[in-house]
Write a protein that holds these residues in place. Structure first.
Motif, mmCIF file in Angstrom:
data_model
loop_
_atom_site.group_PDB
_atom_site.id
_atom_site.type_symbol
_atom_site.label_atom_id
_atom_site.label_comp_id
_atom_site.label_asym_id
_atom_site.label_seq_id
_atom_site.Cartn_x
_atom_site.Cartn_y
_atom_site.Cartn_z
ATOM 1 N N THR A 75 16.431 -24.315 25.151
ATOM 2 C CA THR A 75 15.811 -23.565 26.238
ATOM 3 C C THR A 75 15.997 -22.066 25.994
ATOM 4 O O THR A 75 16.804 -21.640 25.161
ATOM 5 N N ILE A 76 15.241 -21.271 26.733
ATOM 6 C CA ILE A 76 15.232 -19.824 26.512
ATOM 7 C C ILE A 76 16.151 -19.119 27.506
ATOM 8 O O ILE A 76 16.015 -19.313 28.726
ATOM 9 N N ALA B 247 8.940 -15.913 23.973
ATOM 10 C CA ALA B 247 10.112 -15.656 24.809
ATOM 11 C C ALA B 247 11.433 -15.723 24.048
ATOM 12 O O ALA B 247 12.441 -15.169 24.501
ATOM 13 N N SER B 248 11.451 -16.385 22.906
ATOM 14 C CA SER B 248 12.701 -16.525 22.154
ATOM 15 C C SER B 248 13.029 -15.297 21.310
ATOM 16 O O SER B 248 14.138 -15.195 20.773
ATOM 17 N N HIS C 171 15.458 -14.773 16.527
ATOM 18 C CA HIS C 171 15.264 -15.448 17.801
ATOM 19 C C HIS C 171 16.601 -15.849 18.412
ATOM 20 O O HIS C 171 17.588 -16.058 17.693
ATOM 21 N N SER D 287 17.456 -16.509 30.091
ATOM 22 C CA SER D 287 16.669 -15.707 31.038
ATOM 23 C C SER D 287 16.769 -14.210 30.772
ATOM 24 O O SER D 287 15.927 -13.442 31.235
ATOM 25 N N VAL E 96 11.238 -11.991 27.640
ATOM 26 C CA VAL E 96 10.980 -13.217 28.393
ATOM 27 C C VAL E 96 9.954 -13.009 29.503
ATOM 28 O O VAL E 96 9.241 -13.941 29.897
ATOM 29 N N ASP E 97 9.829 -11.784 30.006
ATOM 30 C CA ASP E 97 8.871 -11.499 31.084
ATOM 31 C C ASP E 97 7.647 -10.731 30.598
ATOM 32 O O ASP E 97 6.821 -10.296 31.414
ATOM 33 N N TRP F 112 14.412 -12.039 19.847
ATOM 34 C CA TRP F 112 15.549 -11.151 20.112
ATOM 35 C C TRP F 112 15.337 -9.785 19.454
ATOM 36 O O TRP F 112 15.643 -8.759 20.018
ATOM 37 N N ASN G 269 16.669 -12.817 27.668
ATOM 38 C CA ASN G 269 16.036 -12.400 26.418
ATOM 39 C C ASN G 269 15.111 -11.217 26.678
ATOM 40 O O ASN G 269 14.517 -11.118 27.759
#
Length: 386
Positions: free
Chosen positions: A210-211, A225-226, A203, A213, A218-219, A228, A215
């Motif tokens: 916070t995450i 969202a974290s 991750h 943008s 993320v969408d 990787w 990553n």
């Protein structure tokens, strides 16, 4: 008994603070290209100083900007060292941990700008009311020896019963992003392929939790969202090489198939669809070890050595070792010195065989190599001689 085991035994019986090991090609246990290995290394005489011998399941270590060193114990304590000596002090006020099997208080890392902001980060198994737990990243500052301003930044859920495959390591990159590892939790390996949970992944977060943008998922609807990277079984080794801007990871395979990987954005590392290991009962686990869209390891170990913490040697103190990766081995109780060329494994040497279950190996700010062990409960320091 080999010489290193003998010296270690004598050091422990006599109360000595050090043992000696001679490291170089003659000690090589696994060399795929002896000529290449000879050009990459030279024989070193190393004194291995025993700095401490009373750990109970140590896990992670870090250095603060004031020179103090912190070492975690899985039961939930952080011991404080200064000038290579235990001060007799521990950090007070840490959170309660889920102490089951491999779960507990795991890694610790000082913020790259610790001198400015004072932040210290830990990875721990956080308890929940239903007797489940989840790998959680928390940060705090020190007021004397007391942990203050505690903030849980992210919990890698869903929470899970038991204590298998919690990871976990914490590293920072050159831009200040924080990466942490989380295992697949053991009994459902396909967690690692499911982007809707946080298990079996590496991750990436900002230093405040916070995450970022950018990553990779993320969408993506429903994805954590974290994330990787994914398809990582139980990564207990993670290191960001700031000299080469490379994120290295080591993870446990099942029976065979421990891996050393370069972790890249959004990539799938295959577990459990592809693996070089088999089930613990000897049956086939995966139909193949390669598949399009899934990454191959830089190196894998069969049989398993039980890979744990890793570091890259960036110090000039160890001639011929610079750029090598040191891999802690739990089951085989040594440190593997892996020699690479163009990010390909060309040779390997076993350092300090029989020293104990090596949980972590790290390079200090002043360029010395330290390691901590289970069973023997040691912290040792490698000092090159001559």
């Amino acid at each position: 008994m080999n010489s290193n085991k003998l010296y270690l035994a004598l050091a422990m019986m006599l109360g000595s603070a050090s043992l000696w090991t001679s490291c170089g090609p003659k000690e090589t246990a696994e060399t795929s290209n002896a000529e290449a290995f000879a050009t990459q290394t030279e024989r070193l005489l190393i004194k291995v100083d025993t700095l401490y011998s009373e750990f109970e399941n140590p896990w992670g270590m870090t250095w603060l900007s004031d020179g103090r060193m912190l070492v975690t114990e899985r039961k939930g304590e952080i011991l404080i060292f200064k000038d290579d000596k235990f001060t007799g002090e521990k950090i007070e006020g840490l959170p309660e941990v889920h102490l089951v099997n491999q779960a507990g208080l795991l890694d610790v890392a000082a913020h790259p700008k610790h001198a400015e902001n004072g932040w210290i980060y830990i990875a721990y198994a956080k308890n929940f009311e239903d007797s489940t737990a989840a790998t959680t990243i928390m940060r705090f500052k020190l007021d004397g020896n007391k942990a203050v301003e505690q903030e849980d930044l992210i919990t890698a859920g869903p929470s899970w019963k038991g204590g298998r495959h919690f990871g976990s390591r914490i590293v920072f990159d050159n831009e200040g992003y924080l990466y942490f590892s989380n295992g697949d939790k053991g009994n459902i390996p396909m967690n690692a392929q499911d982007l809707t949970n946080a298990h079996g992944k590496i991750h990436r977060i900002n230093d405040d939790g916070t995450i970022p943008s950018d990553n990779p998922f993320v969408d993506s609807v429903g994805a954590v969202a974290s994330i990787w990277s994914y398809g990582n079984r139980n990564p207990q080794g993670l290191y960001f090489d700031k000299a080469t801007n490379t994120l290295w990871e080591a993870e446990h395979g099942p029976k065979g198939g421990d891996e050393l990987n370069i972790i890249e954005k959004g990539k799938n590392y295959g577990w459990p669809v592809i693996t070089y290991g088999i089930n613990y009962n000897g049956t086939i686990l995966a139909e193949t070890s390669e598949k399009p869209g899934m990454e191959q390891p830089v190196h894998y170990w069969v049989p398993s050595i039980a890979t744990c913490g890793i570091t890259v040697v960036n110090s000039d103190r160890y001639p011929g070792w610079k750029g090598n990766i040191l891999v802690a081995a739990l089951a085989k109780q040594h440190i593997a010195r892996v020699v690479l060329k163009d990010n390909k494994h060309i040779a390997e040497e076993k350092l300090v065989p029989g020293i104990g279950r090596v949980r972590q190996v790290a390079e200090s700010p002043d360029g010395y190599i330290y390691a901590i062990t289970e069973l023997t409960g040691l912290m040792v320091k490698f000092i090159p001689i001559g």
